[in-house]
Design a protein around this motif. Sequence first.
Motif, PDB file in Angstrom:
ATOM      1  N   MET A  79     -59.560 -93.521  16.936  1.00 23.30           N
ATOM      2  CA  MET A  79     -60.088 -92.665  17.980  1.00 23.30           C
ATOM      3  C   MET A  79     -61.095 -91.695  17.354  1.00 23.30           C
ATOM      4  SD  MET A  79     -58.092 -90.305  20.692  1.00 23.30           S
ATOM      5  CE  MET A  79     -58.700 -90.939  22.218  1.00 23.30           C
ATOM      6  N   PRO A  80     -62.238 -91.476  17.982  1.00 23.86           N
ATOM      7  CA  PRO A  80     -63.244 -90.576  17.433  1.00 23.86           C
ATOM      8  C   PRO A  80     -62.741 -89.138  17.375  1.00 23.86           C
ATOM      9  CG  PRO A  80     -64.106 -91.778  19.342  1.00 23.86           C
ATOM     10  CD  PRO A  80     -62.670 -92.112  19.205  1.00 23.86           C
ATOM     11  N   VAL A  81     -63.178 -88.446  16.325  1.00 27.10           N
ATOM     12  CA  VAL A  81     -62.829 -87.043  16.174  1.00 27.10           C
ATOM     13  C   VAL A  81     -64.019 -86.213  16.633  1.00 27.10           C
ATOM     14  CG1 VAL A  81     -62.231 -85.233  14.542  1.00 27.10           C
ATOM     15  CG2 VAL A  81     -61.335 -87.535  14.230  1.00 27.10           C
ATOM     16  N   VAL A  82     -63.777 -85.287  17.542  1.00 29.01           N
ATOM     17  CA  VAL A  82     -64.834 -84.433  18.079  1.00 29.01           C
ATOM     18  C   VAL A  82     -64.410 -82.988  17.854  1.00 29.01           C
ATOM     19  CG1 VAL A  82     -66.208 -83.874  20.107  1.00 29.01           C
ATOM     20  CG2 VAL A  82     -65.311 -86.175  19.838  1.00 29.01           C
ATOM     21  N   SER A  83     -65.335 -82.161  17.403  1.00 26.85           N
ATOM     22  CA  SER A  83     -65.008 -80.766  17.125  1.00 26.85           C
ATOM     23  C   SER A  83     -64.651 -80.028  18.414  1.00 26.85           C
ATOM     24  CB  SER A  83     -66.185 -80.076  16.441  1.00 26.85           C
ATOM     25  OG  SER A  83     -67.325 -80.150  17.259  1.00 26.85           O
ATOM     26  N   VAL A  84     -63.724 -79.063  18.286  1.00 33.07           N
ATOM     27  CA  VAL A  84     -63.318 -78.258  19.431  1.00 33.07           C
ATOM     28  C   VAL A  84     -64.425 -77.251  19.693  1.00 33.07           C
ATOM     29  CG1 VAL A  84     -61.641 -76.585  20.289  1.00 33.07           C
ATOM     30  CG2 VAL A  84     -60.885 -78.514  18.893  1.00 33.07           C
ATOM     31  N   PRO A  85     -64.989 -77.255  20.884  1.00 37.04           N
ATOM     32  CA  PRO A  85     -66.097 -76.353  21.153  1.00 37.04           C
ATOM     33  C   PRO A  85     -65.655 -74.902  21.310  1.00 37.04           C
ATOM     34  CG  PRO A  85     -65.588 -77.630  23.101  1.00 37.04           C
ATOM     35  CD  PRO A  85     -64.698 -78.129  22.002  1.00 37.04           C
ATOM     36  N   SER A  86     -66.340 -74.032  20.607  1.00 40.57           N
ATOM     37  CA  SER A  86     -66.140 -72.601  20.779  1.00 40.57           C
ATOM     38  C   SER A  86     -67.428 -71.917  20.391  1.00 40.57           C
ATOM     39  CB  SER A  86     -64.981 -72.092  19.925  1.00 40.57           C
ATOM     40  OG  SER A  86     -65.297 -72.225  18.561  1.00 40.57           O
ATOM     41  N   SER A  87     -67.530 -70.702  20.777  1.00 42.36           N
ATOM     42  CA  SER A  87     -68.715 -69.924  20.484  1.00 42.36           C
ATOM     43  C   SER A  87     -68.285 -68.738  19.633  1.00 42.36           C
ATOM     44  CB  SER A  87     -69.361 -69.453  21.789  1.00 42.36           C
ATOM     45  OG  SER A  87     -70.444 -68.618  21.516  1.00 42.36           O
ATOM     46  N   ALA A  88     -68.854 -68.603  18.447  1.00 43.58           N
ATOM     47  CA  ALA A  88     -68.502 -67.510  17.552  1.00 43.58           C
ATOM     48  C   ALA A  88     -69.169 -66.214  18.013  1.00 43.58           C
ATOM     49  CB  ALA A  88     -68.943 -67.846  16.134  1.00 43.58           C
ATOM     50  N   MET A 130     -70.081 -88.868  20.729  1.00 43.44           N
ATOM     51  CA  MET A 130     -69.237 -90.061  20.750  1.00 43.44           C
ATOM     52  C   MET A 130     -70.082 -91.333  20.732  1.00 43.44           C
ATOM     53  SD  MET A 130     -66.162 -88.849  23.241  1.00 43.44           S
ATOM     54  CE  MET A 130     -65.077 -90.196  22.816  1.00 43.44           C
ATOM     55  N   VAL A 131     -71.197 -91.354  21.466  1.00 40.80           N
ATOM     56  CA  VAL A 131     -72.096 -92.512  21.451  1.00 40.80           C
ATOM     57  C   VAL A 131     -72.637 -92.718  20.040  1.00 40.80           C
ATOM     58  CG1 VAL A 131     -74.357 -93.324  22.249  1.00 40.80           C
ATOM     59  CG2 VAL A 131     -72.706 -92.426  23.894  1.00 40.80           C
ATOM     60  N   GLN A 132     -73.008 -91.636  19.375  1.00 35.39           N
ATOM     61  CA  GLN A 132     -73.529 -91.728  18.002  1.00 35.39           C
ATOM     62  C   GLN A 132     -72.460 -92.273  17.049  1.00 35.39           C
ATOM     63  OE1 GLN A 132     -76.571 -91.416  16.971  1.00 35.39           O
ATOM     64  NE2 GLN A 132     -76.155 -91.599  14.796  1.00 35.39           N
ATOM     65  N   GLN A 133     -71.226 -91.820  17.201  1.00 34.60           N
ATOM     66  CA  GLN A 133     -70.137 -92.318  16.356  1.00 34.60           C
ATOM     67  C   GLN A 133     -69.925 -93.821  16.579  1.00 34.60           C
ATOM     68  OE1 GLN A 133     -66.641 -89.936  17.094  1.00 34.60           O
ATOM     69  NE2 GLN A 133     -67.338 -88.288  15.749  1.00 34.60           N
ATOM     70  N   LYS A 134     -69.914 -94.237  17.842  1.00 35.23           N
ATOM     71  CA  LYS A 134     -69.745 -95.666  18.163  1.00 35.23           C
ATOM     72  C   LYS A 134     -70.888 -96.483  17.555  1.00 35.23           C
ATOM     73  CE  LYS A 134     -66.187 -96.019  21.011  1.00 35.23           C
ATOM     74  NZ  LYS A 134     -65.018 -96.794  20.689  1.00 35.23           N
ATOM     75  N   ARG A 135     -72.112 -95.974  17.658  1.00 35.69           N
ATOM     76  CA  ARG A 135     -73.282 -96.671  17.114  1.00 35.69           C
ATOM     77  C   ARG A 135     -73.157 -96.829  15.590  1.00 35.69           C
ATOM     78  NH1 ARG A 135     -77.590 -93.590  19.145  1.00 35.69           N
ATOM     79  NH2 ARG A 135     -77.438 -94.849  21.008  1.00 35.69           N
ATOM     80  N   GLN A 136     -72.739 -95.753  14.916  1.00 34.32           N
ATOM     81  CA  GLN A 136     -72.568 -95.815  13.465  1.00 34.32           C
ATOM     82  C   GLN A 136     -71.470 -96.810  13.078  1.00 34.32           C
ATOM     83  OE1 GLN A 136     -71.916 -91.697  12.484  1.00 34.32           O
ATOM     84  NE2 GLN A 136     -74.102 -91.314  12.126  1.00 34.32           N
ATOM     85  N   GLN A 137     -70.375 -96.810  13.841  1.00 32.80           N
ATOM     86  CA  GLN A 137     -69.292 -97.758  13.558  1.00 32.80           C
ATOM     87  C   GLN A 137     -69.771 -99.192  13.745  1.00 32.80           C
ATOM     88  OE1 GLN A 137     -66.234 -96.452  16.249  1.00 32.80           O
ATOM     89  NE2 GLN A 137     -65.497 -94.846  14.873  1.00 32.80           N
ATOM     90  N   ALA A 138     -70.530 -99.458  14.797  1.00 29.85           N
ATOM     91  CA  ALA A 138     -71.045-100.804  15.051  1.00 29.85           C
ATOM     92  C   ALA A 138     -72.001-101.234  13.944  1.00 29.85           C
ATOM     93  CB  ALA A 138     -71.744-100.859  16.411  1.00 29.85           C
ATOM     94  N   GLN A 139     -72.872-100.329  13.508  1.00 26.14           N
ATOM     95  CA  GLN A 139     -73.803-100.652  12.423  1.00 26.14           C
ATOM     96  C   GLN A 139     -73.055-100.970  11.140  1.00 26.14           C
ATOM     97  OE1 GLN A 139     -76.232 -97.108  12.397  1.00 26.14           O
ATOM     98  NE2 GLN A 139     -77.784 -98.005  13.747  1.00 26.14           N
TER      99      GLN A 139
END
Length: 158
Positions: free
Chosen positions: A1-10, A132-141
């Motif tokens: 499963m892709p890991v995505v950072s938890v969004p927050s604003s510092a 997530m699209v970028q992660q999938k693309r990198q995995q496919a490549q």
Amino acid sequence: MPVVSVPSSAERVRASHILVRVPEGTAAARKEELRKKADALLGRVRSGEDFATLARKSSEDPGSASKGGDLGPFGRGQMVPAFEQAAFALKPGEVSGVVESPFGFHIIKVSEKIPPRKVSFPEVKERLKQEMVQQKRQQAQQSFLNSLRAKARIETFL
């Protein structure tokens, strides 16, 4: 499963500055003259002269002078350390003393402190989707490259 950072604003601050530029390699005597110029500008601000007007007339920062010195909001790690430390130490409406950085002498005024907060899903939905699209693309490549390497027959002739 892709890991995505938890969004927050510092925490961020919105600040303006007046810069008296000190070019690299400036002689000590000239640097002292420029320091006195910055001190004089600080005196004018402290005596009630409008910060934005003074920044437009006197700041040597081409990116912010025309905007009354406004740098917009910024977070930690986006400015040089001395500038950042001074800006985050100020309260809204306060003006710093003369702050020296590799760019020269700054007079900083903080107009707003923006506290850290959690970012809502709708605010980051598109960014998360693209990650997530970028992660999938990198995995496919990578899978495609691995399959090509497995099928390849490499001969070396020396």
